[in-house]
Motif scaffolding. Structure first.
Motif, short mmCIF file in Angstrom:
data_model
loop_
_atom_site.label_atom_id
_atom_site.label_comp_id
_atom_site.label_asym_id
_atom_site.label_seq_id
_atom_site.Cartn_x
_atom_site.Cartn_y
_atom_site.Cartn_z
N VAL A 185 0.86 -1.18 0.00
CA VAL A 185 0.00 0.00 0.00
C VAL A 185 0.89 1.23 0.00
CG1 VAL A 185 -1.80 1.27 1.23
CG2 VAL A 185 -1.79 -1.23 1.27
N SER A 186 0.58 2.19 -0.85
CA SER A 186 1.35 3.43 -0.90
C SER A 186 0.40 4.59 -1.16
CB SER A 186 2.41 3.39 -2.01
OG SER A 186 3.17 4.57 -2.03
N GLY A 187 0.52 5.62 -0.33
CA GLY A 187 -0.36 6.77 -0.47
C GLY A 187 -1.81 6.43 -0.25
N GLY A 188 -2.10 5.39 0.54
CA GLY A 188 -3.47 4.98 0.81
C GLY A 188 -4.06 4.09 -0.27
N GLU A 189 -3.34 3.81 -1.35
CA GLU A 189 -3.83 2.98 -2.44
C GLU A 189 -3.18 1.60 -2.40
OE1 GLU A 189 -3.33 4.84 -6.20
OE2 GLU A 189 -4.47 6.64 -5.66
N VAL A 190 -3.98 0.59 -2.69
CA VAL A 190 -3.45 -0.78 -2.76
C VAL A 190 -2.75 -0.93 -4.11
CG1 VAL A 190 -3.97 -3.22 -2.73
CG2 VAL A 190 -5.26 -1.65 -1.26
N THR A 198 -10.89 -9.32 2.53
CA THR A 198 -11.38 -9.83 3.82
C THR A 198 -10.41 -10.81 4.48
OG1 THR A 198 -12.57 -11.64 2.72
CG2 THR A 198 -13.77 -9.56 3.06
N THR A 199 -9.36 -11.17 3.79
CA THR A 199 -8.40 -12.14 4.33
C THR A 199 -7.33 -11.42 5.14
OG1 THR A 199 -8.75 -13.60 2.44
CG2 THR A 199 -6.75 -13.95 3.76
N PRO A 200 -7.15 -11.75 6.41
CA PRO A 200 -6.10 -11.12 7.22
C PRO A 200 -4.71 -11.47 6.69
CG PRO A 200 -7.76 -12.16 8.62
CD PRO A 200 -8.00 -12.64 7.22
N GLN A 201 -3.83 -10.50 6.71
CA GLN A 201 -2.45 -10.68 6.28
C GLN A 201 -1.51 -10.03 7.29
OE1 GLN A 201 -1.71 -10.20 1.93
NE2 GLN A 201 -3.71 -9.18 1.91
N HIS A 202 -0.28 -10.55 7.33
CA HIS A 202 0.73 -9.94 8.21
C HIS A 202 1.14 -8.59 7.62
CE1 HIS A 202 1.37 -13.33 10.96
NE2 HIS A 202 1.17 -14.11 9.90
N ILE A 203 1.03 -7.56 8.42
CA ILE A 203 1.21 -6.19 7.94
C ILE A 203 2.26 -5.46 8.78
CG2 ILE A 203 0.10 -3.93 7.65
CD1 ILE A 203 -0.80 -5.97 5.63
N VAL A 204 3.10 -4.69 8.07
CA VAL A 204 3.97 -3.69 8.69
C VAL A 204 3.72 -2.40 7.92
CG1 VAL A 204 6.31 -2.99 9.24
CG2 VAL A 204 5.70 -5.41 9.32
N GLY A 205 3.12 -1.40 8.57
CA GLY A 205 2.76 -0.19 7.84
C GLY A 205 2.55 1.01 8.74
N PHE A 206 2.12 2.11 8.12
CA PHE A 206 1.92 3.36 8.84
C PHE A 206 0.57 3.95 8.44
CE2 PHE A 206 6.44 2.75 8.45
CZ PHE A 206 6.92 3.07 9.70
N THR A 207 -0.09 4.52 9.42
CA THR A 207 -1.34 5.23 9.13
C THR A 207 -1.03 6.63 8.61
OG1 THR A 207 -1.49 6.11 11.38
CG2 THR A 207 -2.51 3.95 10.96
N LYS A 208 -2.07 7.34 8.23
CA LYS A 208 -1.89 8.68 7.68
C LYS A 208 -1.33 9.65 8.71
CE LYS A 208 -5.63 8.11 4.34
NZ LYS A 208 -6.98 8.55 3.91
N ASP A 209 -1.59 9.40 9.99
CA ASP A 209 -1.04 10.28 11.02
C ASP A 209 0.32 9.81 11.54
OD1 ASP A 209 -1.74 8.09 12.51
OD2 ASP A 209 -3.33 9.11 13.65
N GLY A 210 0.85 8.68 10.99
CA GLY A 210 2.20 8.26 11.33
C GLY A 210 2.30 7.16 12.37
N THR A 211 1.20 6.48 12.70
CA THR A 211 1.25 5.39 13.68
C THR A 211 1.70 4.10 13.01
OG1 THR A 211 -0.54 6.37 14.98
CG2 THR A 211 -0.08 4.02 15.32
N ILE A 227 -4.93 3.27 7.06
CA ILE A 227 -3.62 2.88 6.56
C ILE A 227 -3.19 3.75 5.40
CG2 ILE A 227 -4.44 1.18 4.88
CD1 ILE A 227 -1.44 0.73 7.24
N SER A 228 -1.91 4.09 5.35
CA SER A 228 -1.36 4.90 4.25
C SER A 228 -0.25 4.15 3.53
CB SER A 228 -0.83 6.22 4.78
OG SER A 228 -0.19 6.94 3.75
N GLU A 229 0.66 3.53 4.28
CA GLU A 229 1.80 2.81 3.69
C GLU A 229 1.88 1.43 4.35
OE1 GLU A 229 3.16 4.86 1.40
OE2 GLU A 229 1.96 6.50 2.22
#
Length: 570
Positions: A185-190, A198-211, A227-229
């Motif tokens: 995901v980049s810039g909020g786009e897949v 609907t399928t859960p996946q292992h994620i490492v990312g950042f929200t738009k506010d930086g969390t 999610i943003s990135e």
């Protein structure tokens, strides 16, 4: 006691008498015995075997871990590892734990990031602090069909720094970096996903506010979280400020990311599988994060993909033999992240080629260089044995005085031959010797062959040939030899030194050398080919066939210089 001492002394003497090859093999066998005894019969050895199995399991060759622990225990270890990863991903993240701040723009590199060296007992690496979490953007390759090196991404997009992100299918360790796994995901786009929303996946990312978000979530959940990135990898090692259990103690190159409560993001990149740095364990990285008060942390893709680029320069040492690898995704740091746009290189592609050795440019270049070197510097063929002047391979070692002691006789030769279908005749020509004993081999040009020194070769006829090879020059029949013995002439063959032995140069019996009248003439017989009848009545003479019963008068011929006999006496 004396018996034991004698045994050890005799054993020592026997070992000293061994060749270096035997001693080397013996040492290897002893070391293998001691090592296997330690690994399989001691508690520290068992711990070491488990550690080695864990190290192999986290690579692309996990099936080979059975060598250390067996197939059953290997499969059990793999199941436990996955269960532990899944369990650590279950806890939902406290989104209010991170304090969000407003960061200024047009910052210097020092105001945006800080990079420092870190090290442990068996590893070295880098730690990068990113003070503004919203400056991080997930980036994708520039073109479809292959990944892109991080240094190229940083320079192309004007980033300040970057690390590798998500995993990908990597055949033979030579993948093209385009077959991404999970989601990007980049810039909020897949940009890429191999699962439905609907399928859960292992994620490492950042929200738009930086969390920083680490765990297992579906795209539907991630959108709700803002999610943003994002990219996909695991395991998660710190959740909501508490360390999670880790069962893997293997050492490898690592890339990990964590976040402090004040929003500062920490990337850790450790070199591995090299002399200067073996690699870090998951536990060691977890402890580094805990020492920095990190509240959430997890791992990105590691191994040969682990690397950190700062200001366009690679500052770590990837374990890949070709340096930087082509990758499907990276987390890059920008002063103006809103200006960085990821390419949608997977759009419209139904089947992705993961690549491999057949299309890897560095591998193909390496193979081409090897072939070019071999072409320019071909391996020289093994030269034939160079015969020395006094001792050629086929020349009998006969004392020169023998020739002077036995001068060529000028008396008429009187000899009888008792070969098959051979008549008894008296030769009246010039012979080199009077052969009266047919158990003694004939003499060729005054050089006598001793059968005790040179055992006769066995021919394909009914009798064993006792005559060495005749000269190869036509007409070089040994003088003064009478009578015939049946046998098949030696065929052509190539010796070890590359010299071809001419076919039909070995006479199996004598032929008249001078004029003489046969005692009992017989009816001439039609010569039979040497390969069709074992009891041939023809006598080979350097490739020509002569009837056993010659005409009454034969004009003497001057013998040509004989060639070197085929068989060399001992």
């Amino acid at each position: 006691m004396s018996t034991a001492i004698q045994f050890f002394k005799s054993t020592k003497k026997q070992m000293l008498d061994f060749s270096w090859i035997k001693r080397t093999l013996l040492i290897i066998a002893v070391l293998a015995f001691l090592a296997s005894s330690f690994l399989f019969l001691t508690s520290p050895g068992t711990t070491l075997r488990i550690w080695m199995a864990e190290t192999v399991i986290i690579t692309q060759h996990r099936e080979w871990a059975w060598i250390f622990v067996g197939a059953e225990q290997r499969d059990e270890m793999v199941r436990n590892m996955h269960q532990n990863i899944e369990k650590n991903a279950e806890e939902k993240q406290d989104m209010g734990r991170i304090q969000h701040k407003v960061y200024k723009k047009n910052r210097s590199i020092d105001e945006l990031i800080k990079v420092e060296d870190i090290s442990g007992p068996l590893w070295k690496g880098k730690r990068m602090y990113v003070f503004d979490p919203k400056s991080i953007r997930a980036m994708t390759p520039v073109k479809s069909g292959e990944g892109e090196r991080i240094s190229a991404m940083v320079k192309r997009t004007g980033a300040v720094a970057g690390v590798n992100a998500g995993g990908f299918d990597d055949p033979e360790g030579l993948g093209n970096g385009f077959a991404a796994l999970g989601v990007i995901v980049s810039g909020g786009e897949v940009i890429f996903t191999d699962q439905d929303e609907t399928t859960p996946q292992h994620i490492v990312g950042f929200t738009k506010d930086g969390t920083l978000i680490i765990g297992k979530y579906s795209m539907t959940e991630l959108r709700t979280m803002g999610i943003s990135e994002a990219a996909s990898f695991y395991p998660r090692v710190i959740a909501n400020g508490k360390p999670l259990p880790i069962s893997d103690g293997s050492r490898a190159p690592r890339t990990a990311v964590g976040q402090k409560e004040d929003g500062t993001v920490i990337f850790i990149v450790v070199d591995g599988r090299q002399a200067h740095s073996v690699g870090a364990t998951l536990k060691e990285i977890q402890e580094l994060f805990l020492a920095d008060d990190v509240v959430n942390a997890g791992f990105l893709d590691g191994g040969a993909s682990s690397e950190l680029v700062v200001n366009g320069e690679l500052v770590t040492k990837p374990s890949s033999r070709y340096g930087e690898r082509r990758l499907p995704s990276a987390f890059l740091v920008y002063d103006h992240p809103e200006e960085a746009v990821a390419n949608r290189v997977w759009d419209g592609i139904n089947k992705i080629d993961a690549g491999g050795s057949y299309d890897h440019p560095d591998f193909l270049r390496e193979q081409a260089e090897i072939k070019a070197r071999q072409k320019n510097n071909p391996t020289p063929a093994t030269p034939p044995a160079t015969p020395t002047a006094p001792t050629t391979v086929n020349k009998p070692e006969t004392d020169k005085t023998e020739k002077t002691d036995k001068p060529k006789s000028t008396e008429p030769g009187n000899g009888t031959g008792n070969g098959t279908n051979a008549g008894t005749g008296t030769g009246n020509g010039n012979g080199s010797v009077k052969p009266t004993d047919h158990t003694k081999p004939p003499v060729i040009e005054g050089k006598e062959t001793d059968p005790t020194k040179n055992p006769p070769s066995t021919s394909s006829g009914n009798k064993e040939s006792t005559t060495p090879a005749a000269p190869t020059t036509p007409g070089s029949t040994p003088s003064g030899s009478t009578g015939t013995e049946t046998g098949k002439p030696a065929g052509g063959a190539t010796g070890n030194n590359g010299t071809t032995v001419p076919t039909g140069t070995t006479p199996q019996g004598g032929s008249p050398a001078g004029s003489g009248t046969p005692a009992a003439p017989t009816t001439p017989t039609t010569p039979v080919p040497k390969d069709t009848a074992p009891n041939s009545t023809t006598t080979p003479n350097t490739g020509s066939s002569t009837n056993v019963n010659p005409p009454a008068q034969v004009t003497p011929t001057t013998p040509a210089a004989p060639t070197t006999p085929v068989n060399k006496p001992n």
